[in-house]
Structures are given as C-alpha cells and as structure tokens.
Design a protein around this motif. Sequence first.
Motif, PDB file in Angstrom:
ATOM      1  N   MET A  94       0.998  -1.182   0.128  1.00  0.00           N
ATOM      2  CA  MET A  94      -0.014   0.112  -0.079  1.00  0.00           C
ATOM      3  C   MET A  94       0.921   1.066   0.055  1.00  0.00           C
ATOM      4  O   MET A  94       2.068   1.326   0.466  1.00  0.00           O
ATOM      5  CB  MET A  94      -0.972  -0.175   1.291  1.00  0.00           C
ATOM      6  CG  MET A  94      -1.846  -1.048   1.115  1.00  0.00           C
ATOM      7  SD  MET A  94      -3.240  -1.024   0.102  1.00  0.00           S
ATOM      8  CE  MET A  94      -4.088   0.441   0.774  1.00  0.00           C
ATOM      9  N   PRO A  95       0.509   2.335  -0.347  1.00  0.00           N
ATOM     10  CA  PRO A  95       1.075   3.717  -0.462  1.00  0.00           C
ATOM     11  C   PRO A  95       1.502   4.035   1.142  1.00  0.00           C
ATOM     12  O   PRO A  95       0.730   3.471   2.015  1.00  0.00           O
ATOM     13  CB  PRO A  95       0.151   4.494  -0.880  1.00  0.00           C
ATOM     14  CG  PRO A  95      -0.828   4.058  -1.644  1.00  0.00           C
ATOM     15  CD  PRO A  95      -0.943   2.573  -1.152  1.00  0.00           C
ATOM     16  N   PRO A  96       2.405   4.913   1.273  1.00  0.00           N
ATOM     17  CA  PRO A  96       2.844   5.225   2.753  1.00  0.00           C
ATOM     18  C   PRO A  96       1.549   5.735   3.394  1.00  0.00           C
ATOM     19  O   PRO A  96       0.865   6.489   2.697  1.00  0.00           O
ATOM     20  CB  PRO A  96       3.855   6.305   2.469  1.00  0.00           C
ATOM     21  CG  PRO A  96       4.400   5.949   1.038  1.00  0.00           C
ATOM     22  CD  PRO A  96       3.379   5.380   0.353  1.00  0.00           C
ATOM     23  N   ARG A  97       1.485   5.477   4.688  1.00  0.00           N
ATOM     24  CA  ARG A  97       0.255   6.215   5.116  1.00  0.00           C
ATOM     25  C   ARG A  97       0.407   7.881   5.229  1.00  0.00           C
ATOM     26  O   ARG A  97       1.440   8.172   5.321  1.00  0.00           O
ATOM     27  CB  ARG A  97       0.204   5.871   6.949  1.00  0.00           C
ATOM     28  CG  ARG A  97       0.121   4.548   7.020  1.00  0.00           C
ATOM     29  CD  ARG A  97      -1.341   3.948   6.767  1.00  0.00           C
ATOM     30  NE  ARG A  97      -2.358   5.082   7.281  1.00  0.00           N
ATOM     31  CZ  ARG A  97      -3.605   5.105   6.990  1.00  0.00           C
ATOM     32  NH1 ARG A  97      -3.978   4.091   6.343  1.00  0.00           N
ATOM     33  NH2 ARG A  97      -4.530   5.669   7.514  1.00  0.00           N
ATOM     34  N   PRO A  98      -0.615   8.485   4.951  1.00  0.00           N
ATOM     35  CA  PRO A  98      -0.521   9.925   4.567  1.00  0.00           C
ATOM     36  C   PRO A  98      -0.272  10.702   5.869  1.00  0.00           C
ATOM     37  O   PRO A  98       0.162  12.205   5.726  1.00  0.00           O
ATOM     38  CB  PRO A  98      -1.911  10.381   3.922  1.00  0.00           C
ATOM     39  CG  PRO A  98      -2.680   9.441   4.503  1.00  0.00           C
ATOM     40  CD  PRO A  98      -2.098   8.052   4.470  1.00  0.00           C
ATOM     41  N   GLU A  99      -0.541  10.234   6.843  1.00  0.00           N
ATOM     42  CA  GLU A  99      -0.238  11.016   8.194  1.00  0.00           C
ATOM     43  C   GLU A  99       1.056  11.317   8.610  1.00  0.00           C
ATOM     44  O   GLU A  99       1.337  12.451   9.386  1.00  0.00           O
ATOM     45  CB  GLU A  99      -1.050  10.311   9.371  1.00  0.00           C
ATOM     46  CG  GLU A  99      -2.824  10.336   9.205  1.00  0.00           C
ATOM     47  CD  GLU A  99      -2.905   8.967   8.409  1.00  0.00           C
ATOM     48  OE1 GLU A  99      -4.117   8.240   8.465  1.00  0.00           O
ATOM     49  OE2 GLU A  99      -2.117   8.365   8.061  1.00  0.00           O
ATOM     50  N   CYS A 100       1.768  10.572   8.144  1.00  0.00           N
ATOM     51  CA  CYS A 100       3.202  10.507   8.701  1.00  0.00           C
ATOM     52  C   CYS A 100       3.950  11.922   8.591  1.00  0.00           C
ATOM     53  O   CYS A 100       4.405  12.552   9.328  1.00  0.00           O
ATOM     54  CB  CYS A 100       4.181   9.377   8.415  1.00  0.00           C
ATOM     55  SG  CYS A 100       4.057   7.946   9.207  1.00  0.00           S
ATOM     56  N   ALA A 101       4.075  12.124   7.345  1.00  0.00           N
ATOM     57  CA  ALA A 101       4.930  13.180   6.867  1.00  0.00           C
ATOM     58  C   ALA A 101       4.583  14.588   7.417  1.00  0.00           C
ATOM     59  O   ALA A 101       5.178  15.262   7.938  1.00  0.00           O
ATOM     60  CB  ALA A 101       4.993  13.091   5.344  1.00  0.00           C
ATOM     61  N   PRO A 102       3.099  14.965   7.424  1.00  0.00           N
ATOM     62  CA  PRO A 102       2.665  16.211   7.964  1.00  0.00           C
ATOM     63  C   PRO A 102       3.096  16.196   9.443  1.00  0.00           C
ATOM     64  O   PRO A 102       3.107  17.050  10.286  1.00  0.00           O
ATOM     65  CB  PRO A 102       1.340  16.188   7.617  1.00  0.00           C
ATOM     66  CG  PRO A 102       1.177  15.459   6.376  1.00  0.00           C
ATOM     67  CD  PRO A 102       2.062  14.310   6.583  1.00  0.00           C
ATOM     68  N   LEU A 103       3.024  15.051  10.332  1.00  0.00           N
ATOM     69  CA  LEU A 103       3.186  14.761  11.693  1.00  0.00           C
ATOM     70  C   LEU A 103       4.324  14.951  12.042  1.00  0.00           C
ATOM     71  O   LEU A 103       4.886  15.590  13.246  1.00  0.00           O
ATOM     72  CB  LEU A 103       2.388  13.471  12.026  1.00  0.00           C
ATOM     73  CG  LEU A 103       2.166  13.259  13.636  1.00  0.00           C
ATOM     74  CD1 LEU A 103       1.206  14.347  14.051  1.00  0.00           C
ATOM     75  CD2 LEU A 103       1.772  11.732  13.756  1.00  0.00           C
TER      76      LEU A 103
END
Length: 198
Positions: A100-109
Amino acid sequence: MAGALETLLCEVENCRHCAADLPLGPRPVVRMAPTSRLLIIGQAPGTKVHETGIPWNDPSGNRLRDWLQLDRDRFYDPARIAIMPMGFCYPGRNPKGGDMPPRPECAPLWHDRLRAHLNGIKLTLLVGSYAQKYYLGRTMRKTMTETVRDYRHYLEDGFWPLPHPSWRTTAWLKKNPWFDEDVLPDLRGRVHSVLAEA
C-alpha cells in the motif's frame, strides 16, 4: 540539540497514530543524528524492514547502496546519513499487488519536526514518486522519468530525485540507460563529497 532530537525520536518510536490501520502494528523505522549530512527520504518499510527495524534492509536497499557505492557500515552511520521514509511503518499489502502507499499522516505529523534538528544536511535524496510529490510539488515534471532526468534543477534547493530502487525499476533502467551512464556517476561524486565534509 542531540538530547532534543533523541527525545523526539523516542516520541516517534512510541507513535500509535495509525495503529488501527496497520496490519502488522506500528513499528516506526527512522534513523538520524544532529550531525547527519545526507538525508534519504524513501517510501515506507516493507515486511523485511518491519521485521528487523533496519531501514532499506532488503533488495531495494542493496540496489540503493549500489547506486551510491556505499557499504552497509557507511550507509547505516546516522552520524553521517539520516534515513526517514514518507510513511514510518509498514502500510500493508495492496490487493492489486505490491505494498500500500505510505500512510498520509506521517509526513505532515513528523517530517518538519525531525528536519528542524538536522541542520547539517547538505543533500536530500527523494527516492520514489511519493517523496518527490511531497517535497517538489508543482515543480515536478510531468513524469518521474523527466523529474529524475532534470535532477540538476532541484539541486539548488538541496534535493536530488531518484527512482525507487525496487525490482519494478529493472525494466525502467533498461529503457533509460542515461541514468546509469550520466546520473549515477554524478550522484556518487556528490554523495561522497557531502559525506567527506567535516
């Protein structure tokens, strides 16, 4: 600064933000130190990386190290090289194939907070389209191939876009011999120069 980064990395290690969406549970994989000179931003851990907790500890990592001409000791020295994926934990298997794609929450967090402690970074490798979309945004070319070919355009901002070194890239490499012939020698020279700086 070292203590503040260590505290933040402990916070990352204990992150459970996406726990309910992670099939193997959370295991953030990030390595860095305040003295890091090179930052590698990849995609997300695969199952082998999740099992060991060692970033790029798989065939993709072997190819990446070959591209950079770095042995494992140098590659895994956080005093010189920081490693931070777009998604810190294994995101699961895509029913259509691959991960699956990387979880979208990580980078902004986490990304800005972590990068704030990396004042010695001289070059950031954006490995794969997820990292490139996040950091290059509208300055990306129409395709990943064009973005990688035009890498010099991004160097003034400290970024170097690269394809992801997975097995899927093998066909791409055959179609784009200029990457081996022109880009890799330049990349290796720049990376080794950055790592040699005091």
